[in-house]
Scaffold this motif. Structure first.
Motif, PDB file in Angstrom:
ATOM      1  N   TYR A 195       0.842  -1.197   0.000  1.00 36.21           N
ATOM      2  CA  TYR A 195       0.000   0.000   0.000  1.00 36.21           C
ATOM      3  C   TYR A 195       0.877   1.247   0.000  1.00 36.21           C
ATOM      4  CZ  TYR A 195      -3.732   3.224   1.430  1.00 36.21           C
ATOM      5  OH  TYR A 195      -4.642   4.258   1.481  1.00 36.21           O
ATOM      6  N   ALA A 196       1.904   1.222   0.859  1.00 37.53           N
ATOM      7  CA  ALA A 196       2.817   2.364   0.915  1.00 37.53           C
ATOM      8  C   ALA A 196       3.531   2.534  -0.423  1.00 37.53           C
ATOM      9  CB  ALA A 196       3.828   2.177   2.042  1.00 37.53           C
ATOM     10  N   VAL A 197       3.952   1.428  -1.009  1.00 34.19           N
ATOM     11  CA  VAL A 197       4.627   1.480  -2.316  1.00 34.19           C
ATOM     12  C   VAL A 197       3.696   2.088  -3.355  1.00 34.19           C
ATOM     13  CG1 VAL A 197       5.492   0.051  -4.202  1.00 34.19           C
ATOM     14  CG2 VAL A 197       6.236  -0.401  -1.880  1.00 34.19           C
ATOM     15  N   GLN A 222       1.243   4.194  -2.767  1.00 37.43           N
ATOM     16  CA  GLN A 222       1.102   5.622  -2.506  1.00 37.43           C
ATOM     17  C   GLN A 222       2.322   6.373  -3.016  1.00 37.43           C
ATOM     18  OE1 GLN A 222      -1.839   6.774  -1.449  1.00 37.43           O
ATOM     19  NE2 GLN A 222      -2.365   4.618  -1.475  1.00 37.43           N
TER      20      GLN A 222
END
Lengths: 435, 455
Positions: free
Chosen positions: B430-432, B434
């Protein structure tokens, strides 16, 4: 202010423009060329005497005010090194009296012009004063495009007119207004402007109003006498059309920008609910607690960044758009006036066709009208060109500013997310190592 | 007969499937990182390397995938025309592939209801296992532009990957992978349903459902299970909340991006009346259009994250069921123990002739006279039998309960580790995601700025 021969160009702060009587005044002296003009052209420096787009300035017909104005425009395009008048609006302060509460701004002036008695001034002015100044400029310089002021009344009653954001937005607009006047080759020499910047007691001066009729054509009032215009010159018709379409587009852009701000605000509301769900979850987890807290913090950072972006757009972007809409309004009315002047001239010209009048050295009514038309057209054309130039710069600045703000928003978010990747992965690696 | 066992062979299927880490319950982890920077080839390579280290408890190795989805029409149980989707399950022994051959896979078609049937069977047969969930039956937590229609191709595609994920999870489970019905499900198209029904699991399924929903109080609840049940409730509540808010966030984000598209149009119109500014404006407008269009891909990728969360929302239910089953066992044990105690007391009373406890029998006998010694003898015998049976029953139940606790706890530990791994992966990806969104945003606005500065 004498009606003597014009001296050198104002590049070094000398009085030439004011010494030239205004073409629209009742004075009979027409512009006479100064022998100095030829010399001063070379004193400007190694720079070629040509307009920014490369066309050489016409100095062959010294009587044409447009050539003079063209040269003046040149000055404006040079860097601030040749500017001799600097104006700033800052330091807003609230004043509370029994009658009312209002804000004043400090207007600081630095100048080498001899029209001013002192090299520096600092005066406190309130919005009313700016409004008065603008009206005076419109009255006394009817052939010129006067920059707009921020709106008098607060929009939609939602905004608090003493809030920091509102005051700051207004201050910026007032600062821009004065700077535009100060940069204008004709308006900056206007007497009212001078007084506005330098007078200790502006109200006293205001009251004197009528007593200080100057030769700057204050007596010239344009009666919209219902003359019918035969044929509008192409370039002015084009200006009118351009302004119509441009206003429309600006209106659309304003609506879009407002819509974006609204959507972003609603997005922000959801984000502010989204982040805390992760921390809530974290409290019931073991291994996942830190990662979840990390994500929650990230979302919070992105929310703040978004809030800043939305605020910036509201404060910096929208007001400038609205300013231009006002600018265009006043420009359209100047165009209308020009039409009127031309119409009057045409009517009078037609009338004299039936009469036989001797041509004397004294300009007849018709010739005066013709002069008016030509001068108006010249002033307007020059102002139009500089307006186009300024508009281009203003919008370039405005839009690159918008792009910058958005880029900064994404950069902040990027930093936030990148910073938690090691946090998320570290435990992972630690685990596989111990296996 | 040799128990066929199936091992995980993760495939990167058609649409960027990113499966979280999957592992056998006691062997090493298969290092699948949901990292968008790894190419498909690298992912395969990672898996290949770790596959060789997998445990030797599994005998047969098989490639499994849900390769395709197709629409069918037919008559249903009430003879009405209906349209439904079937999914193609492909299987292939791994040995064949590694030996350099590439035989065609065996395949069969199954519809969603058959998967449901399989899962229900597993739930009943292995109540101590946290059984992997199926992808949702109907689209929920939908943000408004996304279709909630079961026939929508995107929904079908996400369901396909969800079903594959389910099969792979079952196939990699040390207990579930050995199940015969599961093997048949993968290999025998016809007759599978009948075989499953023949096991008689349906009856158990009904009583299980009843038990799950019943309310009863356990006198001495097992603390660990109580805590776990609370945790499963928490997990359910928080993941569904997260999914709801995320859908709203997606909605709003969509709006923000799309409105920017209007800039494209107005800049284009404006550029028509400008001389020098025209080009800059026009090209900036194109970037605004691109920006507006980019949100579709962004949100599609985010759906994958939502799917990962949904899996654990449903997993929480399965976890809760394991706890409830234990509660039920505990309750039945307590009830049986109580029953035994009262029977023993009755016996004692009969033997000693004393009435210690108040009973209707006691009262009636007092009123209407005592029983005859023969009647008492009969009663005593019946009681003795019941007591013996009761003691046997309790012994069995106790053993069953202990077995249950042992096995359940094993699987719970496995599940906890899996959950932590998978969700951490999900957060990382998810962070990747974003980060990628931010980088794209920076790109677009930098490009636009360049155009503006040329105005």
């Amino acid at each position: 202010m004498s009606a003597g021969t014009p001296k050198s160009l104002p590049s070094s702060g000398q009085k030439s423009i004011q010494d030239i009587s205004h073409p629209l005044s009742a004075e009979d002296s027409v512009l006479t060329p100064s022998p100095d003009i030829g010399n001063t052209t070379s004193s400007i420096g190694e720079k070629d005497l040509s307009l920014p787009n490369g066309t050489p300035v016409d100095t062959s017909s010294p009587g044409s005010s447009s050539s003079l104005l063209n040269r003046l425009q040149l000055d404006d395009d040079l860097d601030g090194e040749t500017r001799d008048l600097f104006v700033t609006v800052d330091d807003p302060k609230k004043h509370v009296s029994t009658m009312e509460t209002y804000i004043t701004y400090r207007v600081s002036t630095k100048t080498t012009r001899t029209e001013f008695d002192l090299p520096e001034y600092s005066a406190r002015r309130r919005y009313q004063d700016f409004d008065w100044l603008r009206n005076k400029l419109e009255e006394s310089q009817p052939t010129h495009l006067i920059p707009p002021l921020p709106e008098k009344f607060v929009m939609k009653g939602v905004v608090d007119r003493f809030s920091e954001e509102f005051v700051e937005t207004r201050r910026k607009a007032l600062d821009k207004f004065l700077k535009r006047v100060a940069d204008h080759p004709v308006l900056s020499f206007n007497e009212h402007f001078n007084v506005f910047l330098s007078a200790k007691d502006l109200n006293a001066y205001k009251r004197q109003g009528l007593a200080l009729l100057t030769k700057m054509g204050e007596s010239v009032k344009y009666v919209t006498g219902g003359y019918k215009l035969r044929g509008r010159p192409v370039e002015f018709a084009a200006m009118g059309e351009y302004l119509d379409v441009f206003t429309q587009k600006l209106g659309t852009i304003d609506r879009i920008a407002q819509r974006i701000i609204k959507e972003q605000s609603e997005y922000l509301v959801e984000l502010r609910e989204y982040g805390p769900v992760y921390s809530g979850w974290a409290s019931s987890e073991g291994e996942l607690q830190e990662p979840l807290e990390g994500v929650s913090g990230c979302v919070a950072n992105c929310s703040s960044a978004l809030e800043e972006l939305t605020e910036d757009m509201s404060e910096d972007f929208l007001p400038v758009l609205r300013e231009y809409v006002l600018y265009i309004e006043s420009m359209k009315s100047v165009l209308k006036k020009r039409d009127q002047v031309q119409a009057e001239y045409e009517a009078k010209l037609e009338a004299t066709a039936f009469r036989k009048e001797e041509r004397t050295a004294v300009p007849t009514d018709v010739e005066k009208c013709q002069d008016r038309v030509e001068c108006f057209n010249a002033d307007l054309k020059a102002d139009w060109d500089r307006w186009q130039n300024n508009k281009r710069q203003d919008f370039r600045q405005l839009l690159t500013g918008m792009a910058d703000k958005n880029t900064q928003y994404y950069e902040k978010c990027l930093a936030a997310w990148e910073s938690i990747i090691p946090l998320l992965q570290e435990k992972q690696d630690a685990k596989t190592d111990t296996n | 007969m040799e128990q066929p066992s199936l091992v995980v062979r993760l495939r990167v299927s058609k649409k960027k499937l990113k499966i979280g880490r999957m592992a056998d319950s006691n062997s090493e982890e298969i290092a699948v990182i949901g990292n968008t920077d790894l190419t498909a080839a690298e992912l395969e390579n990672n898996k290949n390397n770790t596959m060789a280290e997998a445990g030797t408890t599994l005998l047969r190795r098989m490639d499994i995938s849900v390769a395709e989805a197709e629409k069918r029409t037919g008559k249903n149980a009430v003879n009405m025309q209906e349209t439904y989707t079937v999914y193609l399950i492909e299987t292939r022994p791994i040995d064949a592939v590694t030996e350099g051959q590439n035989p065609a896979p065996d395949s069969l078609w199954r519809r969603y209801s058959e998967f449901e049937l399989l899962r229900n069977y597993l739930l009943v047969t292995y109540p101590f296992i946290v059984v992997p969930p199926l992808p949702e039956k109907r689209a929920e937590f939908v943000w408004h532009k996304l279709s909630a229609d079961n026939m929508d191709p995107d929904f079908v595609e996400r369901r396909r990957t969800g079903l594959e994920n389910f099969l792979l999870r079952v196939a990699s489970h040390s207990v579930l992978s050995n199940d015969k019905m599961f093997y048949h499900f993968l290999t025998e198209e016809n007759g599978w349903k009948e075989v499953v029904f023949e096991t008689g699991f349906q009856a158990k399924a009904d009583s299980r459902l009843k038990a799950l929903n019943a309310t009863f109080r356990v006198k001495n609840p097992d603390k660990r299970f109580t805590e776990l049940k609370h945790y499963s409730d928490e997990l359910q509540s928080v993941t569904s909340q997260l999914l709801r808010v995320r859908a709203r966030v997606a909605d709003r984000l969509y709006g923000v991006y799309k409105v920017h598209g209007n800039y494209g149009r107005v800049f284009s119109e404006w550029s028509a009346i400008e001389k020098d500014m025209g080009d800059g404006l026009q090209s900036a407008g194109h970037h605004m259009d691109a920006y507006a269009a980019s949100v579709d891909d962004i949100l599609e990728e985010e759906e994958h994250y939502a799917d990962q969360l949904k899996e654990y929302l449903f997993y929480a239910e399965a976890l809760r069921a394991v706890c409830r089953k234990h509660e039920l066992m505990q309750y039945e044990l307590e009830t049986a123990a109580q029953d035994l105690t009262s029977k023993k007391q009755q016996r004692e009373e009969l033997v000693t002739g004393t009435v210690r406890t108040f009973s209707l029998k006691g009262m009636t006998s007092k009123l209407f006279g005592q029983e005859t010694p023969e009647q008492r003898e009969v009663k005593l015998q019946v009681l003795e039998e019941q007591i013996t049976q009761g003691e046997e029953l309790i012994k069995d139940q106790n053993t069953e309960c202990n077995e249950y606790v042992k096995n359940a706890w094993l699987d719970i530990e496995r599940f906890k580790e899996q959950k932590d791994r998978d969700l951490k992966e999900a957060l990382i990806s998810y962070a990747v995601m974003q980060i990628s969104v931010c980088k794209k945003g920076i790109q677009v606005w930098t490009n636009a700025k360049e155009c503006f500065s040329k105005m």
